[in-house]
Scaffold this motif. Structure first.
Motif, PDB file in Angstrom:
ATOM      1  N   LEU A  73       0.835  -1.192   0.000  1.00 24.19           N
ATOM      2  CA  LEU A  73       0.000   0.000   0.000  1.00 24.19           C
ATOM      3  C   LEU A  73       0.874   1.248   0.000  1.00 24.19           C
ATOM      4  O   LEU A  73       1.753   1.390   0.865  1.00 24.19           O
ATOM      5  CB  LEU A  73      -0.926  -0.007   1.209  1.00 24.19           C
ATOM      6  N   ILE A  74       0.633   2.132  -0.960  1.00 22.73           N
ATOM      7  CA  ILE A  74       1.348   3.401  -1.021  1.00 22.73           C
ATOM      8  C   ILE A  74       0.631   4.436  -0.170  1.00 22.73           C
ATOM      9  O   ILE A  74       1.222   5.083   0.692  1.00 22.73           O
ATOM     10  CB  ILE A  74       1.440   3.917  -2.478  1.00 22.73           C
ATOM     11  N   ALA A  75      -0.669   4.609  -0.424  1.00 18.68           N
ATOM     12  CA  ALA A  75      -1.415   5.658   0.261  1.00 18.68           C
ATOM     13  C   ALA A  75      -2.908   5.415   0.118  1.00 18.68           C
ATOM     14  O   ALA A  75      -3.363   4.689  -0.758  1.00 18.68           O
ATOM     15  CB  ALA A  75      -1.056   7.033  -0.304  1.00 18.68           C
ATOM     16  N   THR A  76      -3.642   6.071   1.009  1.00 20.23           N
ATOM     17  CA  THR A  76      -5.101   6.062   0.993  1.00 20.23           C
ATOM     18  C   THR A  76      -5.566   7.466   0.645  1.00 20.23           C
ATOM     19  O   THR A  76      -5.119   8.445   1.275  1.00 20.23           O
ATOM     20  CB  THR A  76      -5.652   5.644   2.361  1.00 20.23           C
ATOM     21  N   ALA A  77      -6.471   7.573  -0.325  1.00 20.18           N
ATOM     22  CA  ALA A  77      -6.928   8.881  -0.798  1.00 20.18           C
ATOM     23  C   ALA A  77      -8.388   9.087  -0.456  1.00 20.18           C
ATOM     24  O   ALA A  77      -9.258   8.348  -0.915  1.00 20.18           O
ATOM     25  CB  ALA A  77      -6.725   8.975  -2.310  1.00 20.18           C
ATOM     26  N   ASN A  78      -8.648  10.082   0.367  1.00 17.39           N
ATOM     27  CA  ASN A  78     -10.016  10.489   0.695  1.00 17.39           C
ATOM     28  C   ASN A  78     -10.364  11.721  -0.114  1.00 17.39           C
ATOM     29  O   ASN A  78      -9.523  12.612  -0.299  1.00 17.39           O
ATOM     30  CB  ASN A  78     -10.133  10.836   2.178  1.00 17.39           C
ATOM     31  N   GLN A  79     -11.597  11.809  -0.539  1.00 13.46           N
ATOM     32  CA  GLN A  79     -12.028  12.998  -1.270  1.00 13.46           C
ATOM     33  C   GLN A  79     -12.068  14.191  -0.333  1.00 13.46           C
ATOM     34  O   GLN A  79     -12.616  14.107   0.765  1.00 13.46           O
ATOM     35  CB  GLN A  79     -13.402  12.762  -1.891  1.00 13.46           C
ATOM     36  N   GLY A  80     -11.458  15.285  -0.749  1.00 14.56           N
ATOM     37  CA  GLY A  80     -11.510  16.512   0.016  1.00 14.56           C
ATOM     38  C   GLY A  80     -10.459  16.660   1.089  1.00 14.56           C
ATOM     39  O   GLY A  80     -10.459  17.647   1.835  1.00 14.56           O
ATOM     40  N   SER A  81      -9.556  15.710   1.188  1.00 14.73           N
ATOM     41  CA  SER A  81      -8.485  15.840   2.174  1.00 14.73           C
ATOM     42  C   SER A  81      -7.192  15.281   1.587  1.00 14.73           C
ATOM     43  O   SER A  81      -7.207  14.608   0.560  1.00 14.73           O
ATOM     44  CB  SER A  81      -8.832  15.115   3.476  1.00 14.73           C
ATOM     45  N   GLU A  82      -6.101  15.551   2.263  1.00 16.05           N
ATOM     46  CA  GLU A  82      -4.812  15.044   1.782  1.00 16.05           C
ATOM     47  C   GLU A  82      -4.743  13.533   1.952  1.00 16.05           C
ATOM     48  O   GLU A  82      -5.297  12.976   2.912  1.00 16.05           O
ATOM     49  CB  GLU A  82      -3.673  15.710   2.557  1.00 16.05           C
ATOM     50  N   ALA A  83      -4.028  12.919   1.063  1.00 13.64           N
ATOM     51  CA  ALA A  83      -3.857  11.473   1.146  1.00 13.64           C
ATOM     52  C   ALA A  83      -3.013  11.097   2.357  1.00 13.64           C
ATOM     53  O   ALA A  83      -2.189  11.883   2.834  1.00 13.64           O
ATOM     54  CB  ALA A  83      -3.207  10.952  -0.136  1.00 13.64           C
ATOM     55  N   THR A  84      -3.239   9.906   2.850  1.00 16.45           N
ATOM     56  CA  THR A  84      -2.463   9.370   3.965  1.00 16.45           C
ATOM     57  C   THR A  84      -1.464   8.368   3.419  1.00 16.45           C
ATOM     58  O   THR A  84      -1.865   7.363   2.821  1.00 16.45           O
ATOM     59  CB  THR A  84      -3.384   8.679   4.984  1.00 16.45           C
ATOM     60  N   TYR A  85      -0.180   8.620   3.644  1.00 16.01           N
ATOM     61  CA  TYR A  85       0.877   7.798   3.057  1.00 16.01           C
ATOM     62  C   TYR A  85       1.395   6.776   4.066  1.00 16.01           C
ATOM     63  O   TYR A  85       1.496   7.055   5.267  1.00 16.01           O
ATOM     64  CB  TYR A  85       2.029   8.684   2.575  1.00 16.01           C
ATOM     65  N   GLU A  86       1.737   5.611   3.547  1.00 20.03           N
ATOM     66  CA  GLU A  86       2.328   4.555   4.364  1.00 20.03           C
ATOM     67  C   GLU A  86       3.820   4.847   4.563  1.00 20.03           C
ATOM     68  O   GLU A  86       4.433   5.632   3.826  1.00 20.03           O
ATOM     69  CB  GLU A  86       2.139   3.205   3.694  1.00 20.03           C
ATOM     70  N   SER A  87       4.361   4.165   5.555  1.00 18.12           N
ATOM     71  CA  SER A  87       5.778   4.323   5.849  1.00 18.12           C
ATOM     72  C   SER A  87       6.608   3.978   4.608  1.00 18.12           C
ATOM     73  O   SER A  87       6.384   2.949   3.965  1.00 18.12           O
ATOM     74  CB  SER A  87       6.163   3.404   7.009  1.00 18.12           C
ATOM     75  N   GLY A  88       7.531   4.855   4.296  1.00 21.25           N
ATOM     76  CA  GLY A  88       8.408   4.638   3.147  1.00 21.25           C
ATOM     77  C   GLY A  88       7.944   5.333   1.880  1.00 21.25           C
ATOM     78  O   GLY A  88       8.655   5.314   0.873  1.00 21.25           O
TER      79      GLY A  88
END
Lengths: 112, 114
Positions: free
Chosen positions: B45-60
Motif C-alpha cells: 500500500l502506497i497511500a489512501t486517498a479520501n475525497q476533500g483531504s490530503e492522502a495518507t501515506y504509508e511508511s516509506g
C-alpha cells in the motif's frame, strides 16, 4: 517485516488433481483473510475469504482453511483446471482496518 | 462490486520524468487506495486517498514522490515523480468492495523506467 508469507513462489499441478496453496502470518491480531487471483495484465480479483471465527469456508471448487494456532491458512482447489493457472495472493486484515497486508504470491500452473 | 478503469495500462518512461496514472470508478466511494507491486514482490500500500483531504501515506512513501489527487468521489490520480529504474513496478488502484470481498482492483499500470 513480512507479516504475511507465501513461501512457495511457484506450484505445478496436473489437471484434475488438488492444488494446495499455503500462507503463513505472524500477526495474531489479523481477523480476516482473503485469497486473490491475478492473471497477467489484470488486477487481482477476489476469490474467497474467511473470518477468524471460522476454520473453513467453501465456495465451489475452492476451500480455504484457517489454523489460528499455527497462524496458517491454505487454499484448496479441486479439481484443478487449466484456467486456474494464475498468481494467487493471500491477504490479511486487522479488525476494523481497511488496509490489507499481502503475501508475495504463488504462481500456480495447471498442466494438462 | 465497483468497476475500476485504470490508465495507462503500461508505459515506458525516461528517468527523471513523471507519469500520472488515472483511476475512474463507476460508483461513488469514500476511499481509494494505491498499491505498488515491485517485480517478484507482494502488493504494498502506497497511500489512501479520501475525497476533500490530503492522502495518507504509508511508511516509506512520501507525497513529493507520489502526489495523489482526489477531486471527487469517483476519480483519483497517482503521479510517480522524478522516476528512476527502481520505480519500475505495477501500480494498482483499488476501492473497498465491502464484506466479504476486501478490495476491488483496477487492471494495473505496468511502468518501466529506462
Amino acid at each position: 517485516d513480512q507479516q504475511v508469507k507465501q513461501n512457495s513462489p511457484s506450484l505445478s499441478v496436473q489437471e484434475g488433481r488438488i492444488s494446495i496453496l499455503n500462507c503463513d502470518y505472524t500477526n495474531s491480531m489479523f481477523d480476516y483473510f482473503l485469497w486473490y487471483k491475478k492473471y497477467p495484465a489484470e488486477g487481482p480479483t477476489f476469490l474467497i475469504s474467511i473470518s477468524s471465527i471460522k476454520d473453513k469456508n467453501e465456495d465451489g471448487r475452492f476451500t480455504v482453511f484457517l489454523n489460528k494456532s499455527a497462524k496458517h491458512l491454505s487454499l484448496h482447489i479441486v479439481p484443478s483446471q487449466p484456467g486456474d493457472s494464475a498468481v494467487y495472493f493471500c491477504a490479511a486484515a486487522h479488525p476494523g482496518a481497511q488496509k490489507l497486508v499481502f503475501g508475495q504470491g504463488t504462481r500456480l500452473t495447471i498442466n494438462p | 462490486s465497483a468497476v475500476i478503469s485504470q490508465k495507462p495500462s503500461r508505459d515506458i518512461c525516461q528517468r527523471g520524468t513523471s507519469l500520472t496514472i488515472q483511476c475512474q470508478v463507476d460508483s461513488q466511494v469514500t476511499m481509494m487506495f494505491w498499491y505498488r507491486q515491485q517485480p517478484g514482490q507482494s502488493l504494498t500500500l502506497i497511500a489512501t486517498a479520501n475525497q476533500g483531504s490530503e492522502a495518507t501515506y504509508e511508511s516509506g512513501f512520501v507525497i513529493d514522490k507520489f502526489p495523489i489527487s482526489r477531486p471527487n468521489l469517483t476519480f483519483s490520480t497517482l503521479t510517480v515523480s522524478n522516476m528512476s529504474p527502481e520505480d519500475s513496478s505495477i501500480y494498482l488502484c483499488s476501492v473497498d468492495g465491502g464484506f466479504p470481498y476486501g478490495y476491488t482492483f483496477g487492471s494495473g499500470t505496468r511502468l518501466t523506467v529506462v
